[in-house]
Design a protein around this motif. Structure first.
Motif, PDB file in Angstrom:
ATOM      1  N   MET A   1       0.860  -1.054   0.104  1.00  0.00           N
ATOM      2  CA  MET A   1      -0.124   0.109   0.014  1.00  0.00           C
ATOM      3  C   MET A   1       0.899   1.376  -0.035  1.00  0.00           C
ATOM      4  O   MET A   1       1.954   1.288   0.881  1.00  0.00           O
ATOM      5  CB  MET A   1      -0.774   0.049   1.337  1.00  0.00           C
ATOM      6  N   GLN A   2       0.482   2.360  -0.798  1.00  0.00           N
ATOM      7  CA  GLN A   2       1.414   3.434  -0.894  1.00  0.00           C
ATOM      8  C   GLN A   2       1.141   4.256   0.396  1.00  0.00           C
ATOM      9  O   GLN A   2       0.241   4.257   1.173  1.00  0.00           O
ATOM     10  CB  GLN A   2       0.815   4.260  -1.970  1.00  0.00           C
ATOM     11  N   SER A   3       2.361   4.674   0.846  1.00  0.00           N
ATOM     12  CA  SER A   3       2.251   5.591   2.211  1.00  0.00           C
ATOM     13  C   SER A   3       1.460   6.841   1.953  1.00  0.00           C
ATOM     14  O   SER A   3       1.343   7.376   0.968  1.00  0.00           O
ATOM     15  CB  SER A   3       3.661   6.026   2.361  1.00  0.00           C
ATOM     16  N   ASP A 138      -3.582   0.040  11.054  1.00  0.00           N
ATOM     17  CA  ASP A 138      -2.751   0.759  10.301  1.00  0.00           C
ATOM     18  C   ASP A 138      -1.353   1.069  10.899  1.00  0.00           C
ATOM     19  O   ASP A 138      -1.283   1.157  12.087  1.00  0.00           O
ATOM     20  CB  ASP A 138      -3.438   2.259  10.194  1.00  0.00           C
ATOM     21  N   SER A 149       7.617   1.491   3.050  1.00  0.00           N
ATOM     22  CA  SER A 149       6.788   0.273   2.836  1.00  0.00           C
ATOM     23  C   SER A 149       7.018  -0.549   3.981  1.00  0.00           C
ATOM     24  O   SER A 149       7.843  -0.420   4.822  1.00  0.00           O
ATOM     25  CB  SER A 149       7.279  -0.386   1.354  1.00  0.00           C
ATOM     26  N   PHE A 150       6.317  -1.770   4.078  1.00  0.00           N
ATOM     27  CA  PHE A 150       6.299  -2.518   5.306  1.00  0.00           C
ATOM     28  C   PHE A 150       7.824  -3.137   5.446  1.00  0.00           C
ATOM     29  O   PHE A 150       8.208  -3.408   6.463  1.00  0.00           O
ATOM     30  CB  PHE A 150       5.222  -3.536   5.341  1.00  0.00           C
ATOM     31  N   ARG A 175       0.937 -10.813   9.931  1.00  0.00           N
ATOM     32  CA  ARG A 175       1.452  -9.799   8.645  1.00  0.00           C
ATOM     33  C   ARG A 175       2.885 -10.626   8.660  1.00  0.00           C
ATOM     34  O   ARG A 175       3.370 -10.627   7.398  1.00  0.00           O
ATOM     35  CB  ARG A 175       1.397  -8.438   8.785  1.00  0.00           C
ATOM     36  N   ILE A 232       1.738   3.574   6.412  1.00  0.00           N
ATOM     37  CA  ILE A 232       2.550   3.163   5.374  1.00  0.00           C
ATOM     38  C   ILE A 232       1.949   1.679   4.863  1.00  0.00           C
ATOM     39  O   ILE A 232       2.311   1.018   3.782  1.00  0.00           O
ATOM     40  CB  ILE A 232       4.199   2.652   5.737  1.00  0.00           C
ATOM     41  N   GLU A 233       1.101   1.037   5.827  1.00  0.00           N
ATOM     42  CA  GLU A 233       0.322  -0.122   5.336  1.00  0.00           C
ATOM     43  C   GLU A 233      -0.976  -0.438   6.113  1.00  0.00           C
ATOM     44  O   GLU A 233      -0.894  -0.066   7.533  1.00  0.00           O
ATOM     45  CB  GLU A 233       1.471  -1.413   5.310  1.00  0.00           C
ATOM     46  N   SER A 234      -1.860  -0.872   5.630  1.00  0.00           N
ATOM     47  CA  SER A 234      -3.205  -1.099   6.200  1.00  0.00           C
ATOM     48  C   SER A 234      -3.271  -2.596   6.035  1.00  0.00           C
ATOM     49  O   SER A 234      -3.485  -3.330   5.081  1.00  0.00           O
ATOM     50  CB  SER A 234      -4.395  -0.488   5.790  1.00  0.00           C
ATOM     51  N   ILE A 235      -3.344  -3.491   7.336  1.00  0.00           N
ATOM     52  CA  ILE A 235      -3.620  -4.941   7.549  1.00  0.00           C
ATOM     53  C   ILE A 235      -5.068  -5.014   7.723  1.00  0.00           C
ATOM     54  O   ILE A 235      -5.599  -4.398   8.600  1.00  0.00           O
ATOM     55  CB  ILE A 235      -2.700  -5.508   8.741  1.00  0.00           C
TER      56      ILE A 235
END
Length: 305
Positions: A1-3, A138, A149-150, A175, A232-235
């Motif tokens: 996912m884009q920051s 988030d 990124s993650f 994750r 920076i990422e949504s889980i």
């Protein structure tokens, strides 16, 4: 996912100003109850508890107060200071209603399978929630950090609100299993709350944290200085924390409470709007089965932060 900046994840809404716990606690007097006419059911005191983030407490008070008006019962809401799995009042079946995360709910139901029932969960207004009772974990970093990124977080420091948290701990562990990297971070610290985790990241005490997206959104509405965070990422998505009722209330009253949530009065609808919440949706215990499965996978894999 884009920051993205947290402010870009949700639309700004009018604020629910934080108040003291004493200000938030309200019970209906006998005079108030009598002024509303004959009750639809035998008067009781609806005893409610929130095990969730305190920045949603005022909304939960609005929910409980609405139920008091609709059912014409006295109400009381308290903020829990213990994990639901270690709350003696819950163990003794002393609560009638609880606002609780899905993970401790499914874990508790394994110990007491006939005590609690999930009846409703919030649907948030933002499009990312797909008009479903969903939320995300988030992963936030400082906005000016070099993390984009993650995978950039490998070897970084992380904090979590509680080792029993779905959004702050177990979704993040799941994750890591997807990355095939159960020992991904260099160190992990417990902050004690999502609010503390956000500020630890902002202060540079740790590099990142996973935050319940709805808690993050509300905290950013209340405290603009948190604009210094970046997602920076949504889980997820994952099922929203439900409203649960004790089975000892009986089927008739349980149905009345659910109906009151699905068709809110004007005051509750206004409170929902302030929280960027669209509506309550009816849910069942079965819909939280995926959380239980994820938990078992993480535990059986021995994954930890």
């Amino acid at each position: 996912m884009q920051s993205v900046h947290p402010a870009e994840v949700f639309a700004t809404q009018p604020l629910l100003k934080p108040r003291s716990h004493a200000d938030m606690l309200h019970t209906f007097s006998d005079a108030e109850l009598q002024s509303q006419g004959s009750p639809t059911t035998t008067p009781i005191k609806l005893r409610a508890v929130s095990y969730l983030a305190p920045n949603w407490f005022e909304f939960y008070q609005a929910v409980v107060s609405s139920l008091g008006r609709r059912l014409q019962v006295e109400t009381q809401l308290v903020q829990a200071h213990s994990d639901p799995l270690h709350d003696p009042l819950l163990e003794q079946d002393q609560w009638d209603l609880a606002f609780i995360c899905g993970l401790p709910l499914v874990r508790y139901q394994r110990m007491a399978p006939k005590q609690l029932r999930a009846i409703a969960a919030p649907i948030m207004q933002a499009s990312r929630y797909q008009n479903r009772p969903f939320y995300f974990a988030d992963v936030v970093v400082k906005a000016d950090s070099g993390f984009h990124s993650f995978v950039d977080l490998a070897g970084a420091t992380v904090c979590y609100n509680d080792p029993g948290s779905n959004s702050g701990y177990y979704l993040l562990c799941d994750r890591l299993l997807q990355e095939n990297a159960p020992r991904f971070f260099s160190s992990a610290m417990q902050s004690g709350s999502h609010q503390h985790s956000m500020r630890w990241v902002l202060e540079g005490k740790v590099a990142c944290a996973a935050i319940d997206s709805t808690v993050l959104e509300q905290e950013c509405r209340l405290f603009p200085e948190l604009s210094g965070l970046r997602v920076i990422e949504s889980i997820g998505p994952c099922m929203m924390p439900p409203v649960v009722l004790a089975q000892h209330l009986g089927e008739a009253l349980i149905q009345q409470v659910q109906a009151a949530l699905l068709k809110p009065d004007v005051l509750l609808q206004a409170a929902m709007n302030r929280m960027a919440m669209e509506r309550y949706a009816a849910v069942t215990d079965h819909e939280y089965g995926a959380i239980a499965q994820m938990f078992d996978v993480v535990v059986n894999a021995g994954c930890a932060l």
